[in-house]
Design a protein around this motif. Structure first.
Motif, PDB file in Angstrom:
ATOM      1  N   SER A  20      -4.482  87.602  27.269  1.00 39.20           N
ATOM      2  CA  SER A  20      -3.798  86.472  26.652  1.00 39.20           C
ATOM      3  C   SER A  20      -2.298  86.721  26.667  1.00 39.20           C
ATOM      4  O   SER A  20      -1.843  87.873  26.685  1.00 39.20           O
ATOM      5  CB  SER A  20      -4.282  86.256  25.218  1.00 39.20           C
ATOM      6  N   SER A 135     -18.627  96.148  18.905  1.00 39.39           N
ATOM      7  CA  SER A 135     -19.396  94.923  19.120  1.00 39.39           C
ATOM      8  C   SER A 135     -20.625  95.222  19.978  1.00 39.39           C
ATOM      9  O   SER A 135     -20.719  96.260  20.628  1.00 39.39           O
ATOM     10  CB  SER A 135     -18.532  93.857  19.786  1.00 39.39           C
ATOM     11  N   ILE A 144     -14.705  88.768  23.927  1.00 37.32           N
ATOM     12  CA  ILE A 144     -14.170  87.821  22.951  1.00 37.32           C
ATOM     13  C   ILE A 144     -13.921  88.513  21.617  1.00 37.32           C
ATOM     14  O   ILE A 144     -12.868  88.333  20.986  1.00 37.32           O
ATOM     15  CB  ILE A 144     -15.132  86.633  22.769  1.00 37.32           C
ATOM     16  N   ALA A 145     -14.878  89.323  21.167  1.00 36.62           N
ATOM     17  CA  ALA A 145     -14.717  90.045  19.906  1.00 36.62           C
ATOM     18  C   ALA A 145     -13.491  90.953  19.942  1.00 36.62           C
ATOM     19  O   ALA A 145     -12.731  91.049  18.959  1.00 36.62           O
ATOM     20  CB  ALA A 145     -15.976  90.861  19.605  1.00 36.62           C
ATOM     21  N   ARG A 148     -10.273  88.829  19.761  1.00 31.59           N
ATOM     22  CA  ARG A 148     -10.082  88.349  18.391  1.00 31.59           C
ATOM     23  C   ARG A 148      -9.565  89.469  17.500  1.00 31.59           C
ATOM     24  O   ARG A 148      -8.701  89.243  16.629  1.00 31.59           O
ATOM     25  CB  ARG A 148     -11.394  87.795  17.850  1.00 31.59           C
ATOM     26  N   LEU A 151      -5.905  89.894  18.150  1.00 31.66           N
ATOM     27  CA  LEU A 151      -5.139  88.806  17.541  1.00 31.66           C
ATOM     28  C   LEU A 151      -5.026  89.009  16.037  1.00 31.66           C
ATOM     29  O   LEU A 151      -3.951  88.832  15.452  1.00 31.66           O
ATOM     30  CB  LEU A 151      -5.822  87.474  17.857  1.00 31.66           C
ATOM     31  N   THR A 152      -6.114  89.426  15.409  1.00 25.10           N
ATOM     32  CA  THR A 152      -6.098  89.689  13.970  1.00 25.10           C
ATOM     33  C   THR A 152      -5.144  90.825  13.627  1.00 25.10           C
ATOM     34  O   THR A 152      -4.486  90.810  12.571  1.00 25.10           O
ATOM     35  CB  THR A 152      -7.517  90.027  13.479  1.00 25.10           C
ATOM     36  N   GLY A 155      -1.497  90.725  17.536  1.00 25.22           N
ATOM     37  CA  GLY A 155      -1.331  90.111  18.847  1.00 25.22           C
ATOM     38  C   GLY A 155       0.079  90.246  19.389  1.00 25.22           C
ATOM     39  O   GLY A 155       0.767  91.251  19.150  1.00 25.22           O
ATOM     40  N   CYS A 186      -4.893  77.895  19.832  1.00 23.02           N
ATOM     41  CA  CYS A 186      -5.184  79.292  20.180  1.00 23.02           C
ATOM     42  C   CYS A 186      -5.962  79.359  21.492  1.00 23.02           C
ATOM     43  O   CYS A 186      -7.115  78.901  21.551  1.00 23.02           O
ATOM     44  CB  CYS A 186      -5.989  79.967  19.074  1.00 23.02           C
ATOM     45  N   ILE A 188      -7.297  81.903  22.960  1.00 16.43           N
ATOM     46  CA  ILE A 188      -8.443  82.803  22.863  1.00 16.43           C
ATOM     47  C   ILE A 188      -9.642  82.055  22.298  1.00 16.43           C
ATOM     48  O   ILE A 188     -10.775  82.199  22.783  1.00 16.43           O
ATOM     49  CB  ILE A 188      -8.085  84.044  22.025  1.00 16.43           C
ATOM     50  N   GLU A 189      -9.415  81.226  21.287  1.00 14.90           N
ATOM     51  CA  GLU A 189     -10.510  80.428  20.745  1.00 14.90           C
ATOM     52  C   GLU A 189     -10.961  79.357  21.729  1.00 14.90           C
ATOM     53  O   GLU A 189     -12.146  78.998  21.769  1.00 14.90           O
ATOM     54  CB  GLU A 189     -10.104  79.808  19.412  1.00 14.90           C
ATOM     55  N   ALA A 192     -13.217  81.208  23.922  1.00 17.16           N
ATOM     56  CA  ALA A 192     -14.444  81.499  23.189  1.00 17.16           C
ATOM     57  C   ALA A 192     -15.368  80.281  23.171  1.00 17.16           C
ATOM     58  O   ALA A 192     -16.592  80.412  23.341  1.00 17.16           O
ATOM     59  CB  ALA A 192     -14.119  81.945  21.765  1.00 17.16           C
TER      60      ALA A 192
END
Length: 224
Positions: A20, A135, A144-145, A148, A151-152, A155, A186, A188-189, A192
């Motif tokens: 990303s 994961s 994806i996990a 995320r 990003l949390t 990022g 977003c 990334i979402e 997802a």
């Protein structure tokens, strides 16, 4: 202005990459993977030629680390580049040139490597690696996990606008190649969501390539 990971599924041998950036269409320039060989991200003042070249070297039998060392020896302006690789044995390697932008750092473990530049903080790649390792399930779910988690953790320093996820497995083409080239939301979402739609159909698309006679219906109006 990018954060990414390259990864291998130890159970299936699939390779995957997720990435990303605040730049447009990052996955078009930076993501490379080849079934039975490995996955590579070439980023930061990007030289896209380094992706296929690194895969070629690993395809010739070099480990991820050996391929990265060869790239460092022959590539131009390598001090500006970040290159991440993972190979068929789950070995990972990273080159981050000293001219990488902003806050840049990297992290790696068996079957996974992550790196980024212009990051919010220097803990993002480790959060991505930890997110992948903690994961379970399909490698796409784990990619994806991991993103995320990155990003949390903060990022990029600014908002991200594009993202992509690529997966290879046994055939000569990517079995999944999902991209969001620009969004104010977003990315990334967005990827997802696309994965949630694509994942149940992945095997059907492969079957249609080999023998459409036995493949599931297309599920669209007019398909009988």
């Amino acid at each position: 202005m990018t954060f990414s990971l390259v990864a291998r599924c130890a159970e299936t041998g699939m390779f995957g990459l997720a990435i990303s950036s605040s730049s447009p269409a990052v996955a078009a320039r930076c993501s490379f993977a080849r079934a039975g060989v490995g996955a590579v991200a070439s980023q930061n003042v990007t030289d896209p030629s380094l992706g296929p070249l690194t895969l070629d070297l690993m395809g010739q039998g070099k480990s991820a680390g050996e391929a990265i060392e060869a790239i460092k020896a022959q590539a131009k302006f390598i001090e500006y580049r970040q290159v991440l690789a993972v190979d068929t044995n789950g070995l990972s390697a990273i080159h981050s040139g000293p001219n990488s932008l902003g806050i840049w750092t990297q992290a790696q473990a068996e079957n996974v490597a992550s790196g980024g530049n212009l990051l919010d903080n220097d803990e993002v790649p480790q959060a991505i690696v930890d997110g992948f390792l903690s994961s379970t399930g399909h490698i796409g779910d784990r990619l994806i996990a991991a993103m995320r988690a990155g990003l949390t953790a903060g990022g990029e320093a600014g908002p991200v606008h594009s993202a992509g996820m690529k997966i290879v497995d046994k055939v000569s083409w990517p079995v999944a190649d999902l991209r969001c080239d620009w969004t104010e939301d977003c990315p990334i979402e967005t990827i997802a969501t696309a994965w949630d739609v694509y994942k149940p159909q992945l095997d059907a698309y492969i079957q249609r390539a080999f023998d459409p006679r036995g493949a599931p219906s297309y599920g669209v109006p007019g398909d009988e």
